[in-house]
Enzyme design. Structure first.
Site, PDB file in Angstrom:
ATOM      1  CD  GLU A  36      -2.443  -1.412   2.493  1.00 32.01           C
ATOM      2  OE1 GLU A  36      -3.442  -0.911   3.019  1.00 32.01           O
ATOM      3  OE2 GLU A  36      -1.763  -2.276   3.025  1.00 32.01           O
ATOM      4  CB  CYS A  64       2.865   7.235   3.548  1.00 36.33           C
ATOM      5  SG  CYS A  64       3.278   5.958   4.723  1.00 36.33           S
ATOM      6  CB  CYS A  72       7.498  -5.710   8.341  1.00 40.27           C
ATOM      7  SG  CYS A  72       8.911  -5.083   9.276  1.00 40.27           S
ATOM      8  CB  CYS A  86       6.470  -3.476  16.029  1.00 40.63           C
ATOM      9  SG  CYS A  86       8.133  -3.079  15.437  1.00 40.63           S
ATOM     10  CB  CYS A 141       3.226  -2.580  13.449  1.00 37.44           C
ATOM     11  SG  CYS A 141       3.372  -2.371  11.662  1.00 37.44           S
ATOM     12  CB  CYS A 155       2.425   6.228   8.359  1.00 35.26           C
ATOM     13  SG  CYS A 155       2.446   7.354   6.992  1.00 35.26           S
TER      14      CYS A 155
HETATM   15  N1  SAH Z   1       9.439  -0.131   9.591  1.00 41.61           N
HETATM   16  C1  SAH Z   1       9.684   1.246   9.738  1.00 41.61           C
HETATM   17  C2  SAH Z   1       8.780   2.117   8.862  1.00 41.61           C
HETATM   18  C3  SAH Z   1       7.352   1.745   8.734  1.00 41.61           C
HETATM   19  S1  SAH Z   1       6.361   1.995  10.147  1.00 41.61           S
HETATM   20  C4  SAH Z   1       9.579   1.666  11.183  1.00 41.61           C
HETATM   21  O1  SAH Z   1       9.118   0.881  11.993  1.00 41.61           O
HETATM   22  O2  SAH Z   1      10.023   2.770  11.493  1.00 41.61           O
HETATM   23  C5  SAH Z   1       6.225   3.763  10.257  1.00 41.61           C
HETATM   24  C6  SAH Z   1       5.891   4.281  11.650  1.00 41.61           C
HETATM   25  O3  SAH Z   1       4.544   3.944  12.018  1.00 41.61           O
HETATM   26  C7  SAH Z   1       6.787   3.688  12.735  1.00 41.61           C
HETATM   27  O4  SAH Z   1       7.238   4.684  13.605  1.00 41.61           O
HETATM   28  C8  SAH Z   1       5.852   2.730  13.430  1.00 41.61           C
HETATM   29  O5  SAH Z   1       6.276   2.471  14.717  1.00 41.61           O
HETATM   30  C9  SAH Z   1       4.532   3.456  13.358  1.00 41.61           C
HETATM   31  N2  SAH Z   1       3.368   2.600  13.599  1.00 41.61           N
HETATM   32  C10 SAH Z   1       3.182   1.340  13.209  1.00 41.61           C
HETATM   33  N3  SAH Z   1       1.968   0.876  13.621  1.00 41.61           N
HETATM   34  C11 SAH Z   1       1.395   1.876  14.302  1.00 41.61           C
HETATM   35  C12 SAH Z   1       0.143   2.026  14.985  1.00 41.61           C
HETATM   36  N4  SAH Z   1      -0.723   1.051  15.029  1.00 41.61           N
HETATM   37  N5  SAH Z   1      -0.107   3.202  15.589  1.00 41.61           N
HETATM   38  C13 SAH Z   1       0.781   4.219  15.517  1.00 41.61           C
HETATM   39  N6  SAH Z   1       1.960   4.145  14.886  1.00 41.61           N
HETATM   40  C14 SAH Z   1       2.278   2.995  14.295  1.00 41.61           C
HETATM   41 FE1  SF4 Z   2       7.930  -3.507  10.667  1.00 42.68          FE
HETATM   42 FE2  SF4 Z   2       5.703  -2.371  11.530  1.00 42.68          FE
HETATM   43 FE3  SF4 Z   2       7.751  -2.668  13.193  1.00 42.68          FE
HETATM   44 FE4  SF4 Z   2       7.918  -0.878  11.181  1.00 42.68          FE
HETATM   45  S1  SF4 Z   2       6.507  -0.819  12.920  1.00 42.68           S
HETATM   46  S2  SF4 Z   2       9.464  -2.384  11.816  1.00 42.68           S
HETATM   47  S3  SF4 Z   2       6.713  -1.957   9.609  1.00 42.68           S
HETATM   48  S4  SF4 Z   2       6.578  -4.334  12.242  1.00 42.68           S
END
Ligand code: SAH
Ligand code: SF4
Length: 350
Positions: free
Chosen positions: A98, A113, A120, A124, A127, A341
């Site tokens: 996306e 974005c 991934c 996390c 996420c 994002c």
């Molecule tokens: N993998 C990279 C970039 C993609 S995620 C990273 O983790 O930095 C981009 C941002 O969105 C990251 O800071 C991530 O922690 C945040 N993010 C992911 N899921 C989220 C959620 N459910 N609520 C708020 N921020 C979130």
């Molecule tokens: Fe991967 Fe989501 Fe963690 Fe970014 S926030 S590193 S996209 S699992």
């Protein structure tokens, strides 16, 4: 276009101007035709060879027979009330990724974005992409074509890029760096308008610093201590806090670019005043600003909660006062279409 129809054809999107010029020369065309191709692809965002009006019908037919324009197939598009648009693309390997286009009121410009991987591996827990697991790395042209695809669709220029869609950009290092060069040189978006967000792959942060690109690095810190961070960003077991901070100082020394520290706020996990103090002390000597991101609830992490906003404001105030750094709170966009994002991935799955 059917995949079978693309067999033995070469994709033009993602080729640099030099590559397009040598491609023209290989066809025994004058080199300016390579420049024209470059301009049609990257400046005029054409969707078909027929739009290339300064090519003869014969040349256009030749191009159609041997080349194609985009490695992505638009599968779904959703627009939110605040005009944020979310795109779902199908890759050649059938994985889905996306991108989101947002309007930045403060700059009166559009930002995209974009994704660097399908899924991934970092996992996390908050996420939606992490819940999918790793599927595949995107090629540089699949990364860049997300921007071109959005411009083809909207006919409006994008001026900022954030690598905050699906995937961990620094675990797809070579293709991401290649894409950044294309975004700068061919799409013509300045490096200072490109942000790469990483979960903290310390050795790759140093490597990126050595590329001496003037891009912005955003780091998903999310916790001020190793123990909490290991829960929120599992890969931090491998790249520990000390090593990460050292790489961030190195990044600043090499590039003189201020770093963005991202901190997703989760109730009762990382939102306490004590943690705000710890965070302030941790980053005090780093050239950075802090972006607090109130957690966006996702279907895959229902047990997690966003803190009440008064707690977020309190946290901001403590970090700001104690560290002297600028602290901002991320404004959400496209909430009604799950376009925030980092939480793009699951909402399209049926
Ligand atoms: N993998 C990279 C970039 C993609 S995620 C990273 O983790 O930095 C981009 C941002 O969105 C990251 O800071 C991530 O922690 C945040 N993010 C992911 N899921 C989220 C959620 N459910 N609520 C708020 N921020 C979130
Ligand atoms: Fe991967 Fe989501 Fe963690 Fe970014 S926030 S590193 S996209 S699992």
């Amino acid at each position: 276009m059917q995949d079978s129809a693309l067999k033995n054809k070469t994709c033009l999107s993602g080729l640099s101007e030099t590559e397009l010029i040598s491609l023209a020369e290989k066809m025994q065309w004058p080199s300016y035709k390579g420049k024209q191709l470059h301009s049609w692809i990257y400046k005029k965002w054409v969707s078909s060879f027929d739009e290339m009006t300064d090519f003869s019908t014969k040349d256009r037919n030749y191009l159609k027979e041997n080349y194609y324009l985009s490695p992505l197939t638009l599968t779904q598009k959703q627009e939110s009330k605040d005009k944020t648009i979310k795109y779902l693309w199908k890759l050649k390997n059938n994985n889905l990724v996306e991108s989101v286009r947002m309007f930045l009121e403060e700059h009166e410009s559009y930002s995209a974005c974009i994704s660097s991987q399908a899924g991934c591996a970092v996992g996390c827990p908050f996420c939606a992409t992490g819940a999918i697991g790793f599927k595949s790395n995107l090629k540089a042209n699949e990364i860049v074509d997300q921007i071109l695809g959005i411009q083809r669709d909207t006919k409006e220029r994008i001026q900022n890029i954030v690598f905050m869609g699906q995937g961990e950009p620094l675990l797809n290092y070579n293709e991401v760096v290649k894409a950044i060069h294309l975004i700068k040189d061919s799409v013509s978006i300045g490096a200072r308008r490109i942000t790469v967000s990483t979960s903290g792959i310390a050795p790759q942060i140093k490597k990126l610093a050595d590329e001496k690109l003037q891009i912005t690095l955003a780091v998903s810190l999310h916790a001020p201590d190793q123990k909490t961070r290991e829960v929120l960003v599992p890969i931090s077991k491998k790249y520990k806090m000390n090593e990460l901070l050292e790489s961030l100082h190195y990044y600043y020394e090499k590039t003189k670019r201020r770093i963005t520290i991202e901190y997703v706020m989760l109730e009762d996990i990382n939102d306490e005043p004590e943690q705000a103090k710890e965070l302030a002390d941790l980053i005090k000597t780093l050239h950075c600003h802090i972006n607090l991101i109130p957690y966006n609830p996702t279907e895959t992490s229902r047990e997690l909660k966003r803190p009440p906003m008064n707690k977020v404001y309190k946290f901001k105030e403590i970090v700001e006062k104690r560290s002297g750094k600028k602290v901002t709170i991320r404004h959400e966009r496209g909430v009604d279409i799950d376009a925030a994002c980092g939480q793009l991935a699951n909402s399209f799955k049926s």
